[in-house]
Scaffold this motif. Sequence first.
Motif, PDB file in Angstrom:
ATOM      1  N   HIS A 192       2.599  -1.706 -24.621  1.00  0.00           N
ATOM      2  CA  HIS A 192       1.708  -1.647 -23.456  1.00  0.00           C
ATOM      3  C   HIS A 192       2.117  -0.491 -22.550  1.00  0.00           C
ATOM      4  N   HIS A 231       6.569  -9.931 -13.604  1.00  0.00           N
ATOM      5  CA  HIS A 231       7.122  -8.723 -14.244  1.00  0.00           C
ATOM      6  C   HIS A 231       8.533  -8.436 -13.735  1.00  0.00           C
ATOM      7  N   HIS A 255       2.416  -8.185 -11.550  1.00  0.00           N
ATOM      8  CA  HIS A 255       1.777  -6.985 -12.102  1.00  0.00           C
ATOM      9  C   HIS A 255       0.347  -7.321 -12.496  1.00  0.00           C
ATOM     10  N   TRP A 265      -5.457  -9.320 -16.603  1.00  0.00           N
ATOM     11  CA  TRP A 265      -4.696 -10.517 -16.245  1.00  0.00           C
ATOM     12  C   TRP A 265      -3.520 -10.112 -15.383  1.00  0.00           C
ATOM     13  N   HIS A 269       6.219  -0.497 -22.234  1.00  0.00           N
ATOM     14  CA  HIS A 269       7.168  -1.472 -22.775  1.00  0.00           C
ATOM     15  C   HIS A 269       6.543  -2.269 -23.893  1.00  0.00           C
ATOM     16  N   HIS A 313       5.400  -5.780 -25.204  1.00  0.00           N
ATOM     17  CA  HIS A 313       4.920  -6.992 -24.531  1.00  0.00           C
ATOM     18  C   HIS A 313       5.336  -8.265 -25.251  1.00  0.00           C
ATOM     19  N   HIS A 337       1.469   1.028 -18.776  1.00  0.00           N
ATOM     20  CA  HIS A 337       0.888   0.832 -17.444  1.00  0.00           C
ATOM     21  C   HIS A 337       0.105   2.086 -17.051  1.00  0.00           C
ATOM     22  N   HIS A 379       0.497 -11.262 -14.109  1.00  0.00           N
ATOM     23  CA  HIS A 379       1.624 -12.086 -14.549  1.00  0.00           C
ATOM     24  C   HIS A 379       2.906 -11.573 -13.923  1.00  0.00           C
ATOM     25  N   HIS A 386      -2.122  -6.480 -15.034  1.00  0.00           N
ATOM     26  CA  HIS A 386      -2.085  -5.850 -16.356  1.00  0.00           C
ATOM     27  C   HIS A 386      -3.459  -5.270 -16.688  1.00  0.00           C
TER      28      HIS A 386
HETATM   29 CU1  C2O Z   1       1.382  -7.224 -19.039  1.00  0.00          CU
HETATM   30 CU2  C2O Z   1       4.010  -4.406 -17.992  1.00  0.00          CU
HETATM   31  O1  C2O Z   1       2.758  -5.878 -18.480  1.00  0.00           O
END
Ligand code: C2O
Length: 529
Positions: free
Chosen positions: A460, A182, A125, A178, A511, A513, A462, A180, A127
Amino acid sequence: MSLDRRQFLLGAAGLGTVVAVGGLSRLDLGVRPQTGVLLRSTRPRPEPFTLPLPIPAIARPTSTDGDVDRYEVTQRRADVEILPGTTTEIWGYDGTFPGPTFATRSGRPAHVTVRNELAVATVTHLHGGFTPAASDGYPTDLILPADVSEVGHRMRGDTTVGERTYEYPLDQRAATLWYHDHAMDFTGPNVYRGLAGFFLIGDDEDDALPLPRDDRDLPLLLSDRAFDDDAQFRYPALSPEQVYPGVSEPYVAGVLGDTILVNGAPWPRADVDRARYRLRVLNGSNARRYELVLDPPPPDGAAFVQIGTDGGLLARPIERGTVTLAPAERADLLVDFGAYPVGTQVELRNRLGSGDTARVMRFDVVRDATDDTSVPAVLSDVADLDPRSATATRTFSFRLERNDRDDEPAVTHHPDQAGAGKHRWVINGEPFSPDTTLAEVPAGATEVWRFSTDVHHPIHVHLGHFQVLDRSGRGLRDGDEGWKDTIDLIPGETAEVVVRFGEHKGRYVLHCHNLEHEDMAMMANYDIV
Ligand code: C2O
Ligand code: CU
Ligand code: CU
């Protein structure tokens, strides 16, 4: 006002539930700066400030033809020297932790092919990205390992084998993003093993400012880890082979390591010029919060001048003595080492830690230097989003739930997790399921979202960047200014944010984090329609 008050009291009452839970009962959650439990290393770690600060390599495009830059990156295991004289197995993008830094340009698409040479399924993902749903790294859109033929029940999303190409339009302003892992249920262990890196977007507006560049523009990924006798990362997964999610009981609140890594190195040090630096600080920890200070502070003026946040430049610089970052938050900071004489050792410290976890890294001011940078009075034209333009108001409540039914697993979205304990972290009472949605949001809409909480949850969203409007009737906290994609919710609080959603239709997630919370179901879908 009275509603906020009531929400606050409800939140405070909610803490009682948490205190009653097994491993959490020892903690005085009312005053704790963290939601999480310390996991200790069982072997010695190096003396702080003895190892050099690593700077991640810059990812090189494999092609820059036409209108798109293409990249390839391979997720693989590697044995790397983190503790001197021994090696630790990591799972890294190109076998490094952090992964390579993507240095991209606003308006110029990047297509990133991720190859999975690990033994587990992954998802990547971006971010902070405004990314079409198919490339956003939805938690069940797995990349299965190339050599796995049998995929079983986990194959329920848009699954690929061996590799996948993520298409990032990067139609967004300059910012420190960034990337990472997921993967549903296993983001915590996967990121802990090393699957994270910087993704920088630059633009003309940022370039035109008299800010520090090149060697004086440092990305700093903060994370915390614990090490076992063999120098391997300790992580209390219930099922290290990733059959079912979750961590063992005392760590359900979040895993806090006792060793602070910056760019993958424990308590490193960096030589700096007597000059101004730009520090792009990313909290890449699973659960740990940091309150950063400089010791000694500069003789006059503030330690930090914050110029940017999750979503890019602030309108104006803000002077700060301390900077607090919850997991996934970023702060773009100027520090003027020109304020210190040559020979000064300036520690970056964490006021929310104690002993080893109060230390982060050290800057050694080693030489005089010329410096033609300055702090501009105005950084960017950041318009305030008007909450009156919002077309809907929605409320999301983030809570720990105890499940006392013996015949029902704690996290119900996965069939194989009967051993996963009695707790789950839920949003509006619901554990995450790929099949249900909490909201349908029209593409490009502006909405007010209200988040209420029991303990600390870094929330967080998206695709939707937001501006914070209020916290429980008390206005903003430091760090709430500008465009955000993650908000550090404080126990008992109700925060209100105004979100501007992207135009890409499809299913996205919001969600917590704190990655242990996320894996234990504190995630929900919303659909852009
Ligand atoms: Cu940094 Cu859904 O994530
Ligand atoms: Cu994200
Ligand atoms: Cu949480």
